[in-house]
Design an enzyme around this catalytic site. Structure first.
Site, PDB file in Angstrom:
ATOM      1  N   ASP A 158       0.818  -1.215   0.000  1.00 32.99           N
ATOM      2  CA  ASP A 158       0.000   0.000   0.000  1.00 32.99           C
ATOM      3  C   ASP A 158       0.847   1.258   0.000  1.00 32.99           C
ATOM      4  OD1 ASP A 158       0.952  -0.358   2.578  1.00 32.99           O
ATOM      5  OD2 ASP A 158      -1.009  -0.722   3.466  1.00 32.99           O
ATOM      6  N   ASP A 174      -7.418  -2.485  14.158  1.00 38.69           N
ATOM      7  CA  ASP A 174      -8.785  -2.746  13.698  1.00 38.69           C
ATOM      8  C   ASP A 174      -8.877  -4.013  12.841  1.00 38.69           C
ATOM      9  OD1 ASP A 174      -7.537  -1.946  11.363  1.00 38.69           O
ATOM     10  OD2 ASP A 174      -8.831  -0.219  10.993  1.00 38.69           O
TER      11      ASP A 174
END
Ligand code: PGA
Length: 253
Positions: free
Chosen positions: A67, A138
């Site tokens: 990413d 998360d």
């Protein structure tokens, strides 16, 4: 999923580097999927040591990073381009033409076509052999935040508030300075790698690790999809493993 619980960050880093080095010696033209963040830094350091002291050769390796933020210049100190050069690429012998990091400097409208090209490049070189992964608090992998399609491909993703809060520490504690969007390989892209190598260290990751390893497979914890991968290895230090309830391999080095 093969879970290996290790004593601490140092052992996690060395074991992860050993997995990669073993594969690299078997297949010099290894295709590596790479990750950024604090977690893999020790692994990169160990690989650099092996390169310098043991002659571990990266000259045929091809890399794809997971990413990159959208909107940061490549030379911004917090871009993942800067991160990868600083922590790994400048210290080993991978030719620049064999390195791929998503380009977050493109205009938004050009990014979807670019993402398709990124996917095509991965296929052209025969697919990723080992994908290194960190995990977000998360449960994200890459920047696939909770709710990401478990079949998703490389695309633009809006970062979760939790992720931006966590990463604000790199932007002088200022959450407003953290980019809102990123390009990330999709969950589906990641799952096509022949082997997944997930690293997790420290108590902040314990809840996400518990959900990933022992929870249900759910888009609300994208890392949990690893349960479906035929060759997924998770190297987790004791603190990150503290909520795991089943029995696992233990390697205290
Ligand atoms: P970290 O980030 O290695 O800095 O904890 C991991 C991630 O967000 O994937």
């Amino acid at each position: 999923m093969r879970v290996i619980i290790v004593k601490d960050y140092d052992r996690m880093s060395k074991l992860a580097a050993k997995f990669i080095a073993d594969e690299l010696r078997r297949k010099p033209a290894l295709v590596l999927g790479l990750a950024t963040g604090s977690t893999p830094i020790g692994m990169y350091q160990e690989l650099i040591r092996m390169h310098k002291e043991e002659g571990l050769d990266f000259s045929k390796v091809i890399t794809f990073n997971l990413d990159e933020y959208i909107g940061l210049p490549k030379d911004h100190p917090e871009s993942y381009h800067s991160f990868m050069w600083k922590h790994f690429f400048q210290h080993v012998n991978i030719p620049e033409s064999q390195i791929h990091i998503p380009d977050g400097t493109l205009p938004m409208e050009d990014i979807p076509a670019y993402c398709e090209w990124y996917e095509k490049r991965i296929k052209e070189v025969g697919g990723i052999d080992i994908q290194v992964l960190g995990i977000g608090r998360d449960g994200h992998i890459g920047f696939n935040e909770p709710g990401s399609s478990l079949g998703s491909r490389t695309r633009i993703k809006t970062l979760a508030r939790e992720t931006r809060e966590d990463n604000a520490r790199f932007f002088d504690g200022n959450i407003d300075a953290v980019p809102k969007y990123a390009i990330t390989m999709g969950v589906g892209t990641i799952m096509e790698a022949r082997m997944l190598l997930l690293l997790a260290s420290g108590p902040n990751k314990a809840e996400a690790v518990k959900k990933t390893v022992e929870g249900p497979i759910t888009a609300m914890c994208p890392a949990s999809i690893m349960q479906l991968h035929p060759k997924a290895v998770a190297i987790i230090d004791q603190e990150a493993a503290k909520y795991l309830e089943r029995e696992y391999e233990v390697d205290m080095g």
